[in-house]
Design an enzyme around this catalytic site. Sequence first.
Site, PDB file in Angstrom:
ATOM      1  N   ASP A  65       0.872  -1.184   0.000  1.00 37.94           N
ATOM      2  CA  ASP A  65       0.000   0.000   0.000  1.00 37.94           C
ATOM      3  C   ASP A  65       0.904   1.228   0.000  1.00 37.94           C
ATOM      4  O   ASP A  65       1.578   1.519   0.996  1.00 37.94           O
ATOM      5  CB  ASP A  65      -0.879  -0.054   1.266  1.00 37.94           C
ATOM      6  CG  ASP A  65      -1.884   1.080   1.331  1.00 37.94           C
ATOM      7  OD1 ASP A  65      -1.664   2.124   0.690  1.00 37.94           O
ATOM      8  OD2 ASP A  65      -2.892   0.921   2.057  1.00 37.94           O
ATOM      9  N   HIS A  66       0.894   1.932  -1.119  1.00 46.15           N
ATOM     10  CA  HIS A  66       1.842   3.037  -1.267  1.00 46.15           C
ATOM     11  C   HIS A  66       1.500   4.222  -0.361  1.00 46.15           C
ATOM     12  O   HIS A  66       2.308   5.137  -0.192  1.00 46.15           O
ATOM     13  CB  HIS A  66       1.884   3.486  -2.738  1.00 46.15           C
ATOM     14  CG  HIS A  66       3.223   4.014  -3.166  1.00 46.15           C
ATOM     15  ND1 HIS A  66       4.185   4.426  -2.276  1.00 46.15           N
ATOM     16  CD2 HIS A  66       3.762   4.180  -4.395  1.00 46.15           C
ATOM     17  CE1 HIS A  66       5.253   4.844  -2.929  1.00 46.15           C
ATOM     18  NE2 HIS A  66       5.024   4.708  -4.224  1.00 46.15           N
ATOM     19  N   ARG A  67       0.314   4.212   0.244  1.00 51.75           N
ATOM     20  CA  ARG A  67      -0.003   5.287   1.202  1.00 51.75           C
ATOM     21  C   ARG A  67       0.815   5.114   2.475  1.00 51.75           C
ATOM     22  O   ARG A  67       1.082   6.075   3.193  1.00 51.75           O
ATOM     23  CB  ARG A  67      -1.492   5.242   1.574  1.00 51.75           C
ATOM     24  CG  ARG A  67      -2.411   5.549   0.417  1.00 51.75           C
ATOM     25  CD  ARG A  67      -3.848   5.281   0.796  1.00 51.75           C
ATOM     26  NE  ARG A  67      -4.070   3.895   1.197  1.00 51.75           N
ATOM     27  CZ  ARG A  67      -5.251   3.392   1.522  1.00 51.75           C
ATOM     28  NH1 ARG A  67      -6.316   4.164   1.524  1.00 51.75           N
ATOM     29  NH2 ARG A  67      -5.376   2.131   1.862  1.00 51.75           N
TER      30      ARG A  67
END
Length: 462
Positions: free
Chosen positions: A434-436
């Site tokens: 999850d790039h967040r």
Amino acid sequence: MADMREATVPDIGDFTDVPVIEVLVKPGDRVEKDQGLVTLESAKATMEVPAPFAGTVREVKVKENDTVSQGTVIALIEASDEKAAPKPAAPAAKPAAAAAESAPKKSVSPVSEEGRAGPKASAAKAETTLAPKSAPPEQRDESGPRSPPVPFDADAVAPGKVPYASPAIRAFARELGVDLARVHGSARNGRITKEDVQAFVKSALAGGMPQPGAAAGGGLNLLPWPQVDFSKYGEIEEKPLSRIKKLSGANLARNWAMIPHVTQHELADITDMEAFRKQLGAENREVKVTPLVFMIKAVVAALKQYPQFNASLEASGEKLVLKKYFHIGIAVDTAEGLVVPVIRDCDRKGVLELAIELGAISKKARDRKLSPADMSGGCFSISSLGGIGGTYFTPIINAPEVAILGVSRSSMRPVWTGSEFKPRLLLPLSLSYDHRVIDGADAARFATYLAQCMGDLRLLLL
Ligand code: CAO
């Protein structure tokens, strides 16, 4: 004296035993000539049976789901206008083609399904009494109780976008200002019902849909799901999705749409690990030790090293919840679909213990005996397709986890040592994150460390 007449199904071409999908009138209703009495649905079209004369409905002879053919009595109507009422001996309706020439409004108004009905329905469309789409509103009889049916020019609408709805539903949608192209049809063949239109309006009012005025799927909104009559292109068979597939499908769709996924690939040299696994398996024949248990241990080591992978985003999106436990979800392929049971406290278990538990939980999954508790509390998931094949893939993160490891099939490949090529067993890894929550650099570090652990099991002892 009351002039009671029968309203019957007129000539509807070759169609027989056509289901009634809507009854538009009830006893006591006053109807005008040509006003719809019932809506029929053939395999290719929906059509209204209109009142042949004005009067008061005294009895309705059919109900929803009855089937009718030419001549079936739909209702008994007490005629109010002698001039409008045909003589009882007169045929119920002229053949549509003849009617097309002689009358401004015809007796049956088919609406082709999705605008892509077969040649018969297309021919019927040519015979309809529908007002042209360009007709001004006053000619469309907006104020009238039911008829004429809502204008519908299938050819003017792009295939796949044509809503499938009866004339009455079209009129209902028009009254509410609803664009049917944006409504999901829940009835057979994707037909839109009154309830679908009402649900759409409720959702729009609640802010769940693009507001009227926005183009369907316009701007950054998602397009509606295409509704295609596949049988038009060849033979088909319909098969309901399993309960698991429906549940997992909804989860996968949410996770794929809401989590910004990036997948980092890596190759692990598992030559030595595989030699050890074989030795362990030979010494413990009662336990099936697959490469997966070593991967679980390596993942635990990497999670300890990079704690942001053993985390979940709080629903508010404001906080990261870091976990101090190591429960690993394992994707298991079953006949009913994909399930992800969780093996708890993997940091406290040895490879043999994990192998026994993996075997037990996979069997439980395939026997459809998993409980919700068996599938909850996971920190990180592993999806192994190594027993099947393939090189790399993009696993979908199992929310609220923030990463997942996809494992493909290992293979012998030549590896350059600096002075020569050596045959080494390489395992393709696919880490989706999850790039967040996780930066690309951290993902590369995690994947590299994971590969190092698998390449040198001594690192697991640290
Ligand atoms: N490379 C080469 N061989 C591998 C391997 C790999 N990465 N992983 C497993 N194998 C071998 C095993 O050693 C075993 O060989 P033997 O039969 O000779 O001992 C064979 O492949 C079959 O293994 P397995 O699949 O039965 O066992 P597993 O522990 O590797 O996996 C389980 C267990 C439950 C994860 C697996 O059966 C399964 O269901 N995998 C599918 C998961 C899935 O569908 N993921 C997709 C999710 S995304 O849609």
